[in-house]
Design a protein around this motif. Sequence first.
Motif, mmCIF file in Angstrom:
data_model
loop_
_atom_site.group_PDB
_atom_site.id
_atom_site.type_symbol
_atom_site.label_atom_id
_atom_site.label_comp_id
_atom_site.label_asym_id
_atom_site.label_seq_id
_atom_site.Cartn_x
_atom_site.Cartn_y
_atom_site.Cartn_z
ATOM 1 N N ASP A 52 0.810 -1.214 0.000
ATOM 2 C CA ASP A 52 0.000 0.000 0.000
ATOM 3 C C ASP A 52 0.846 1.268 0.000
ATOM 4 O O ASP A 52 0.558 2.223 -0.723
ATOM 5 C CB ASP A 52 -0.981 0.007 1.172
ATOM 6 N N GLN A 53 1.906 1.312 0.810
ATOM 7 C CA GLN A 53 2.718 2.534 0.890
ATOM 8 C C GLN A 53 3.987 2.384 0.065
ATOM 9 O O GLN A 53 4.763 1.440 0.268
ATOM 10 C CB GLN A 53 3.089 2.852 2.340
ATOM 11 N N GLY A 131 -0.707 10.907 3.820
ATOM 12 C CA GLY A 131 -1.666 10.079 3.108
ATOM 13 C C GLY A 131 -2.055 8.828 3.875
ATOM 14 O O GLY A 131 -3.228 8.424 3.874
ATOM 15 N N HIS A 132 -1.087 8.224 4.570
ATOM 16 C CA HIS A 132 -1.374 6.989 5.302
ATOM 17 C C HIS A 132 -2.218 7.259 6.545
ATOM 18 O O HIS A 132 -3.165 6.518 6.838
ATOM 19 C CB HIS A 132 -0.069 6.297 5.687
ATOM 20 N N CYS A 135 -5.667 7.890 5.409
ATOM 21 C CA CYS A 135 -6.300 6.646 4.959
ATOM 22 C C CYS A 135 -6.932 5.905 6.135
ATOM 23 O O CYS A 135 -8.077 5.440 6.050
ATOM 24 C CB CYS A 135 -5.263 5.780 4.262
ATOM 25 N N SER A 172 -5.507 -1.085 -1.375
ATOM 26 C CA SER A 172 -5.305 0.234 -0.786
ATOM 27 C C SER A 172 -3.996 0.792 -1.326
ATOM 28 O O SER A 172 -3.004 0.072 -1.418
ATOM 29 C CB SER A 172 -5.251 0.137 0.744
ATOM 30 N N ARG A 173 -4.013 2.064 -1.685
ATOM 31 C CA ARG A 173 -2.821 2.702 -2.222
ATOM 32 C C ARG A 173 -2.602 4.034 -1.534
ATOM 33 O O ARG A 173 -3.480 4.905 -1.549
ATOM 34 C CB ARG A 173 -2.987 2.923 -3.727
ATOM 35 N N ILE A 174 -1.450 4.171 -0.885
ATOM 36 C CA ILE A 174 -1.094 5.431 -0.237
ATOM 37 C C ILE A 174 -0.390 6.321 -1.256
ATOM 38 O O ILE A 174 0.567 5.903 -1.898
ATOM 39 C CB ILE A 174 -0.175 5.182 0.977
ATOM 40 N N SER A 179 -5.014 9.062 -0.600
ATOM 41 C CA SER A 179 -5.028 7.599 -0.677
ATOM 42 C C SER A 179 -6.207 7.166 -1.536
ATOM 43 O O SER A 179 -7.147 7.931 -1.783
ATOM 44 C CB SER A 179 -5.130 6.964 0.718
ATOM 45 N N ASP A 181 -8.718 3.695 -1.906
ATOM 46 C CA ASP A 181 -9.116 2.393 -1.384
ATOM 47 C C ASP A 181 -10.245 1.833 -2.231
ATOM 48 O O ASP A 181 -11.203 2.546 -2.566
ATOM 49 C CB ASP A 181 -9.576 2.511 0.063
#
Length: 290
Positions: A52-53, A131-132, A135, A172-174, A179, A181
Amino acid sequence: MSLPAGDTVVTYPDGDLASTGTVLHLQPLHDGLTAVILDRTAFHPVDPVWPDQPADAGVLLVDGRSVPVVGAVVGATDGTTLHVGDAPVRTGTPGWAFVVCHLVEDASGIVPGAIVEVEVDPETRRALSTGHTACHLASLALDDALSPLWTKEVPVDGRGEPAFDQLAIASSRILPDSSLDEYRIGKSLRKKGFAAADLPAALAGVTEAANALLARWVAAGDGVAIAIERDGDRLGERRRWRADLPEGTVKIPCGGTHLRSLGGLSAIRVELDHDPAAYSLTMRTTVERA
């Protein structure tokens, strides 16, 4: 060169942007890059199990020379083979060492036993940490806003709300200060009691409710303290994101990097896109800095 027998010591959970480590191993890769493994690093890598990150940006300083790190991934070794970014086992599996592989284009002058300084780009780290954090908060706000659509009891999140995010997350993409999801609303979720047929009519209200809750948390600013709790300082040990929200403390398992509070932010907002034909819900989260 012998392979590491233990996990890399990682200091990025504490927010570190610099570290000093000893070169343990170098692994030439098929694409011309070299994986440099240190005993200790502040560099956050991509975990291929849940990517994700993205990795940090930064450099290795070796004998006064600055070597750009073009990528960083989690590697794993059983003592005979080093798997770079494609480990056959999950992080923490007994009998395996999990390491941060710093990927460089030019490894000349980097040798086992050399002392290397790691410098992480602070703005890239800040943007991804923002961003995380957003999220996780957005997932909690979404769980809260969707709670009226559940008709059966299901596992709950850290705030005691039905854990839609946990039960439906597909990816999920940071991203920097944001973000993305994607959730799967298929047959299994409907069998658990999620009223998917009611979602289209409720979507605007769900979005409004989630954003109202996010606005309340952001308004608390520095009053929302955030930290990473961990069982130890090794890469393979469990870590948890903790946020002291106005209504209580919430914890979520997480291996990424985060802000230390919501001070310095002016807004966190979500946009929801429901595609009934694809049985999906997409949540885009964006952050505005003060």
